[in-house]
Design a protein around this motif. Structure first.
Motif, PDB file in Angstrom:
ATOM      1  N   VAL A  66     -25.101-114.345  -7.888  1.00 15.18           N
ATOM      2  CA  VAL A  66     -23.710-114.509  -8.330  1.00 15.18           C
ATOM      3  C   VAL A  66     -23.634-114.400  -9.856  1.00 15.18           C
ATOM      4  O   VAL A  66     -22.756-113.730 -10.414  1.00 15.18           O
ATOM      5  CB  VAL A  66     -23.123-115.864  -7.844  1.00 15.18           C
ATOM      6  N   ARG A  67     -24.624-115.021 -10.531  1.00 18.83           N
ATOM      7  CA  ARG A  67     -24.673-114.956 -11.991  1.00 18.83           C
ATOM      8  C   ARG A  67     -24.816-113.496 -12.467  1.00 18.83           C
ATOM      9  O   ARG A  67     -24.149-113.072 -13.407  1.00 18.83           O
ATOM     10  CB  ARG A  67     -25.842-115.809 -12.490  1.00 18.83           C
ATOM     11  N   ASP A  68     -25.681-112.755 -11.783  1.00 19.16           N
ATOM     12  CA  ASP A  68     -25.865-111.340 -12.144  1.00 19.16           C
ATOM     13  C   ASP A  68     -24.579-110.547 -11.954  1.00 19.16           C
ATOM     14  O   ASP A  68     -24.217-109.717 -12.787  1.00 19.16           O
ATOM     15  CB  ASP A  68     -26.963-110.703 -11.278  1.00 19.16           C
ATOM     16  N   TRP A  69     -23.932-110.781 -10.816  1.00 20.88           N
ATOM     17  CA  TRP A  69     -22.681-110.057 -10.513  1.00 20.88           C
ATOM     18  C   TRP A  69     -21.637-110.313 -11.592  1.00 20.88           C
ATOM     19  O   TRP A  69     -21.032-109.379 -12.104  1.00 20.88           O
ATOM     20  CB  TRP A  69     -22.109-110.526  -9.161  1.00 20.88           C
ATOM     21  N   ILE A  70     -21.438-111.586 -11.907  1.00 20.27           N
ATOM     22  CA  ILE A  70     -20.413-111.925 -12.909  1.00 20.27           C
ATOM     23  C   ILE A  70     -20.813-111.361 -14.275  1.00 20.27           C
ATOM     24  O   ILE A  70     -20.008-110.781 -14.988  1.00 20.27           O
ATOM     25  CB  ILE A  70     -20.199-113.456 -12.974  1.00 20.27           C
ATOM     26  N   GLY A  71     -22.105-111.487 -14.563  1.00 22.13           N
ATOM     27  CA  GLY A  71     -22.624-111.022 -15.858  1.00 22.13           C
ATOM     28  C   GLY A  71     -22.393-109.538 -16.070  1.00 22.13           C
ATOM     29  O   GLY A  71     -21.897-109.126 -17.131  1.00 22.13           O
ATOM     30  N   ILE A  72     -22.714-108.730 -15.062  1.00 19.77           N
ATOM     31  CA  ILE A  72     -22.598-107.273 -15.253  1.00 19.77           C
ATOM     32  C   ILE A  72     -21.131-106.852 -15.381  1.00 19.77           C
ATOM     33  O   ILE A  72     -20.795-105.992 -16.195  1.00 19.77           O
ATOM     34  CB  ILE A  72     -23.326-106.480 -14.129  1.00 19.77           C
ATOM     35  N   VAL A  73     -20.245-107.484 -14.604  1.00 17.52           N
ATOM     36  CA  VAL A  73     -18.825-107.115 -14.693  1.00 17.52           C
ATOM     37  C   VAL A  73     -18.292-107.450 -16.093  1.00 17.52           C
ATOM     38  O   VAL A  73     -17.631-106.618 -16.732  1.00 17.52           O
ATOM     39  CB  VAL A  73     -17.986-107.809 -13.589  1.00 17.52           C
ATOM     40  N   PHE A  74     -18.649-108.629 -16.606  1.00 19.90           N
ATOM     41  CA  PHE A  74     -18.204-109.000 -17.957  1.00 19.90           C
ATOM     42  C   PHE A  74     -18.807-108.074 -19.020  1.00 19.90           C
ATOM     43  O   PHE A  74     -18.153-107.723 -19.991  1.00 19.90           O
ATOM     44  CB  PHE A  74     -18.528-110.463 -18.255  1.00 19.90           C
ATOM     45  N   LEU A  75     -20.069-107.711 -18.793  1.00 19.48           N
ATOM     46  CA  LEU A  75     -20.739-106.836 -19.760  1.00 19.48           C
ATOM     47  C   LEU A  75     -20.053-105.473 -19.837  1.00 19.48           C
ATOM     48  O   LEU A  75     -19.747-104.972 -20.930  1.00 19.48           O
ATOM     49  CB  LEU A  75     -22.219-106.681 -19.359  1.00 19.48           C
ATOM     50  N   LEU A  76     -19.781-104.872 -18.674  1.00 19.29           N
ATOM     51  CA  LEU A  76     -19.147-103.554 -18.652  1.00 19.29           C
ATOM     52  C   LEU A  76     -17.718-103.632 -19.209  1.00 19.29           C
ATOM     53  O   LEU A  76     -17.276-102.749 -19.954  1.00 19.29           O
ATOM     54  CB  LEU A  76     -19.148-102.985 -17.224  1.00 19.29           C
ATOM     55  N   PHE A  77     -17.046-104.702 -18.856  1.00 20.98           N
ATOM     56  CA  PHE A  77     -15.693-104.947 -19.372  1.00 20.98           C
ATOM     57  C   PHE A  77     -15.745-105.067 -20.905  1.00 20.98           C
ATOM     58  O   PHE A  77     -14.938-104.467 -21.630  1.00 20.98           O
ATOM     59  CB  PHE A  77     -15.175-106.238 -18.716  1.00 20.98           C
ATOM     60  N   GLY A  78     -16.725-105.796 -21.381  1.00 18.97           N
ATOM     61  CA  GLY A  78     -16.899-105.975 -22.830  1.00 18.97           C
ATOM     62  C   GLY A  78     -17.195-104.659 -23.519  1.00 18.97           C
ATOM     63  O   GLY A  78     -16.686-104.392 -24.616  1.00 18.97           O
ATOM     64  N   ILE A  79     -18.004-103.806 -22.877  1.00 18.34           N
ATOM     65  CA  ILE A  79     -18.330-102.497 -23.469  1.00 18.34           C
ATOM     66  C   ILE A  79     -17.057-101.656 -23.615  1.00 18.34           C
ATOM     67  O   ILE A  79     -16.846-101.002 -24.631  1.00 18.34           O
ATOM     68  CB  ILE A  79     -19.398-101.778 -22.613  1.00 18.34           C
ATOM     69  N   TRP A 122      -6.630-107.077 -17.086  1.00 15.34           N
ATOM     70  CA  TRP A 122      -7.211-107.286 -15.757  1.00 15.34           C
ATOM     71  C   TRP A 122      -7.346-105.985 -14.966  1.00 15.34           C
ATOM     72  O   TRP A 122      -8.063-105.917 -13.986  1.00 15.34           O
ATOM     73  CB  TRP A 122      -6.440-108.352 -14.973  1.00 15.34           C
ATOM     74  N   TRP A 123      -6.654-104.912 -15.390  1.00  8.19           N
ATOM     75  CA  TRP A 123      -6.873-103.610 -14.755  1.00  8.19           C
ATOM     76  C   TRP A 123      -8.317-103.174 -15.034  1.00  8.19           C
ATOM     77  O   TRP A 123      -9.009-102.687 -14.141  1.00  8.19           O
ATOM     78  CB  TRP A 123      -5.920-102.552 -15.291  1.00  8.19           C
ATOM     79  N   SER A 124      -8.739-103.362 -16.280  1.00  4.88           N
ATOM     80  CA  SER A 124     -10.118-102.994 -16.647  1.00  4.88           C
ATOM     81  C   SER A 124     -11.103-103.865 -15.875  1.00  4.88           C
ATOM     82  O   SER A 124     -12.106-103.370 -15.341  1.00  4.88           O
ATOM     83  CB  SER A 124     -10.362-103.212 -18.139  1.00  4.88           C
ATOM     84  N   PHE A 125     -10.791-105.149 -15.838  1.00  4.08           N
ATOM     85  CA  PHE A 125     -11.695-106.076 -15.162  1.00  4.08           C
ATOM     86  C   PHE A 125     -11.820-105.714 -13.671  1.00  4.08           C
ATOM     87  O   PHE A 125     -12.929-105.664 -13.123  1.00  4.08           O
ATOM     88  CB  PHE A 125     -11.183-107.515 -15.325  1.00  4.08           C
ATOM     89  N   SER A 126     -10.683-105.413 -13.046  1.00  3.00           N
ATOM     90  CA  SER A 126     -10.703-105.040 -11.625  1.00  3.00           C
ATOM     91  C   SER A 126     -11.479-103.745 -11.419  1.00  3.00           C
ATOM     92  O   SER A 126     -12.236-103.600 -10.450  1.00  3.00           O
ATOM     93  CB  SER A 126      -9.289-104.830 -11.086  1.00  3.00           C
ATOM     94  N   TRP A 127     -11.270-102.809 -12.334  1.00  2.00           N
ATOM     95  CA  TRP A 127     -11.979-101.521 -12.219  1.00  2.00           C
ATOM     96  C   TRP A 127     -13.489-101.728 -12.275  1.00  2.00           C
ATOM     97  O   TRP A 127     -14.218-101.216 -11.448  1.00  2.00           O
ATOM     98  CB  TRP A 127     -11.501-100.539 -13.303  1.00  2.00           C
ATOM     99  N   TRP A 128     -13.965-102.532 -13.233  1.00  2.00           N
ATOM    100  CA  TRP A 128     -15.413-102.717 -13.361  1.00  2.00           C
ATOM    101  C   TRP A 128     -15.974-103.515 -12.186  1.00  2.00           C
ATOM    102  O   TRP A 128     -17.106-103.263 -11.744  1.00  2.00           O
ATOM    103  CB  TRP A 128     -15.772-103.368 -14.703  1.00  2.00           C
TER     104      TRP A 128
END
Lengths: 157, 173
Positions: A95-108, A127-133
């Protein structure tokens, strides 16, 4: 300057990826990389060219820098995530990995906006970006599972 | 946000569909030669290279050519990528089948380069590609480089398969 930093990071990531032990078979790597490029570029083209919701840079050097993000850094980070999540035994770690990667890609994506490589239009919602990632990572995970099932019939992984 | 349909169904759309039909028929008529995962990877390579190049050279700020009717992304652009997928598969299929070695590999790559150029010349004639600064001479360099990369990946994949294949899985010699 931006191109140097981003391509420098991309090449360093690529080098580290090549010289460290991989949990992914070469065939899986090729197919997943192309799949990631496929969905990322298709969505980017639809969003930028057709819907004009995001404007890509008009500077050629910045465009090349953006290329490092979308063709090297994002796929590599996603592949590293897929490798990591496939060997995790504990659900909490996954779960930590999943959340981490989505935030990372969103941050990029937002870092690219900050650096002027792309620009979200004023009506764009974060949140469109967040949903997309989140969808991107989910699709990548599903594709990896499918490819691994096919690969396991022919090769040792 | 949508994938556009053609403005008018004419020469370029017909060309894309005919090309897709021909490559699909050839691909399905060829007896299976590679293990499933290997064949999938070969299909991916053609798709990946074509898409990578078109998504960089075919859009602003570089924008050296237009694909099909619009500057935007449309359905037939997507269909075109799929045909490149079959192009790379057929290329490695015969390379593997004829077990080419030495100079014959170079001649084979050259022959496929010219085949690519001829196909692209037809595509330009039917307005699948409209050049804005690109030319067939550049395509020659692109095809030869793309086919060399594919060739390298073919040998790399073959070696990797021999090293990692399961005892029960199909031989690929």
């Amino acid at each position: 300057m931006v191109i140097t930093v981003i391509w420098g990071a991309a090449l360093f990531l690529l080098l580290s990826f090549a010289v460290t032990k991989r949990g992914l078979h070469l065939f899986e790597g090729i197919i997943i990389w192309v799949f990631l490029l496929f969905i990322e570029n298709n969505v980017l083209w639809l969003v930028c060219m057709n819907a004009k919701l995001i404007e890509m840079t008009k500077q050629e050097l910045d465009f090349v820098a953006l290329d490092a993000l979308r063709s090297v850094i994002v796929p590599l980070l996603t592949i590293l995530f897929l490798e990591k999540v496939s060997i995790r035994e504990r659900k909490s770690g996954q779960v930590r990995d999943w959340i981490g990667i989505v935030f990372l890609l969103f941050g990029i994506e937002y870092a690219a906006d900050f650096l002027g490589l792309l620009q979200h239009i004023s009506t764009w919602q974060w949140w469109w970006s967040f949903s997309w990632w989140a969808a991107f990572v989910l699709l990548s995970y599903a594709m990896h599972r499918l490819i691994r099932r096919i690969a396991k019939k022919d090769v040792r992984i | 946000m949508k994938l556009y349909l053609p403005q008018q169904f004419d020469g370029n759309e017909s060309f894309c569909l005919i090309l897709l039909g021909i490559t699909a028929v050839i691909t399905f008529m060829l007896p299976p030669r590679f293990p499933m995962i290997v064949a999938t990877a070969f299909f991916s390579i053609g798709l990946g290279i074509a898409m990578y190049v078109d998504f960089h050279l075919g859009i602003p700020p570089i924008d050296l050519y237009r694909i099909n009717d619009r500057d935007q992304y449309e359905l037939f652009d997507l269909i075109l990528f799929i045909t490149y997928s079959a192009y790379s598969y057929i290329y490695v299929y015969f390379l593997d089948k004829w077990k080419l070695r030495g100079m014959s590999i170079s001649l084979y790559v050259l022959a496929w380069t010219f085949a690519g150029i001829v196909l692209e010349a037809f595509a330009v004639h039917f307005h699948v590609y409209t050049y804005k600064g690109w030319s067939l001479a550049y395509s020659f360099l692109f095809y030869i480089a793309a086919l060399m990369v594919t060739l390298y990946i073919y040998f790399l994949m073959k070696r990797t398969y021999q090293q990692t294949k399961r005892d029960s899985s199909k031989d690929w010699t």
